[in-house]
Design an enzyme around this catalytic site. Structure first.
Site, PDB file in Angstrom:
ATOM      1  N   CYS A   2      56.691  44.294  30.459  1.00  0.00           N
ATOM      2  CA  CYS A   2      57.426  43.170  29.869  1.00  0.00           C
ATOM      3  C   CYS A   2      58.057  42.397  31.005  1.00  0.00           C
ATOM      4  O   CYS A   2      58.941  42.904  31.703  1.00  0.00           O
ATOM      5  CB  CYS A   2      58.496  43.670  28.897  1.00  0.00           C
ATOM      6  SG  CYS A   2      59.414  42.339  28.085  1.00  0.00           S
ATOM      7  N   GLU A 103      53.098  37.918  27.114  1.00  0.00           N
ATOM      8  CA  GLU A 103      52.115  38.616  27.944  1.00  0.00           C
ATOM      9  C   GLU A 103      51.063  37.612  28.361  1.00  0.00           C
ATOM     10  O   GLU A 103      50.844  36.611  27.687  1.00  0.00           O
ATOM     11  CB  GLU A 103      51.503  39.791  27.176  1.00  0.00           C
ATOM     12  CG  GLU A 103      50.689  40.739  28.038  1.00  0.00           C
ATOM     13  CD  GLU A 103      51.470  41.245  29.243  1.00  0.00           C
ATOM     14  OE1 GLU A 103      51.191  40.731  30.355  1.00  0.00           O
ATOM     15  OE2 GLU A 103      52.352  42.101  29.072  1.00  0.00           O
TER      16      GLU A 103
END
Length: 241
Positions: A2, A103
């Site tokens: 992340c 992402e």
């Protein structure tokens, strides 16, 4: 992993979900990046408390604060043994509120960002760890890291890792539960809510772009056209005489 996330919801809605009594001075954030300040929630004697923390954990024993930029994520598989994280896992677990995270996937040589959220667009919490580091000037700096695990079946087409996401029924266990019970929460998300994602503007790549425009859905990069091949000359065209 992340590496970017968002928190845009009103503070009253966050207070209702996380149970803290403070009223943090929050602004809408669409593009939160490592080393920036984030909202976190930890357990204090009188209940859950919101506090600001710098994203990128600096172990209390570290002499160099720049290590925090390398410790924005803590792998669930090693968090109980790795020196940088094991004490924080034992004593200083926290929740990091969010309503989206991002992402990237490389398509035709271009890194395409995706916004990942729940279908209900509601808030959730990353499983986090926090530490307090004493600066050279005597000031205390609270820092944090987001725990990551294997991607679930929804997100695995994007990346092989994902943050550990907690539903509200796991908040207290993560904050105050025994280590083994907390460790059981460090798994790919399989809760009742459904994650979804879509491609967004590559404006997200620049951390200075921190507004709603980064959520605009974007077309996927197209495969480049093959280069034109030179025409083959006939044998009688190759002769100069």
């Amino acid at each position: 992993m992340c590496g970017r996330f968002a928190l845009t919801l009103p503070v009253d809605r966050l207070r209702e979900l996380f149970g803290f009594r403070q009223l943090p001075n929050l602004t809408e954030r669409w593009n939160i990046a490592p080393t920036q300040a984030v909202l976190a929630v930890r357990q204090e004697p009188d209940g859950p408390a919101a506090f600001p923390a710098r994203w990128g954990l600096i172990p209390s024993w570290s002499k160099d604060p720049s290590i925090g930029a390398k410790l924005i994520n803590a792998r669930a598989e090693t968090v109980r043994e790795k020196p940088s994280f094991k004490t924080a896992f034992q004593r200083r677990r926290c929740l990091i509120p969010a309503d989206s995270f991002y992402e990237w996937k490389t398509l035709h040589g271009i890194k395409q960002p995706y916004r990942i959220r729940f279908e209900d667009d509601g808030p959730f919490a990353f499983a986090g760890l926090w530490e307090r580091w004493l600066g050279a000037d005597g000031s205390d700096v609270d820092t944090c890291s987001i725990v990551t695990t294997d991607a679930n079946e929804i997100l695995s087409p994007l990346h092989h890792r994902m943050p550990v996401i907690l539903d509200s029924n796991g908040f207290q266990t993560w904050l105050t539960g025994p280590q083994n019970d907390a460790a059981d929460l460090m798994r790919p998300y399989q809760g009742p809510r459904r994650l979804t994602y879509y491609p967004i503007s590559r404006k997200l790549n620049d951390v200075r772009n921190d507004d709603a425009s980064v959520w605009e859905e974007a077309p996927l990069p197209m495969e480049p056209e093959p280069a034109a091949q030179p025409k083959k000359l006939a044998d009688d065209q190759l002769s100069l005489f």
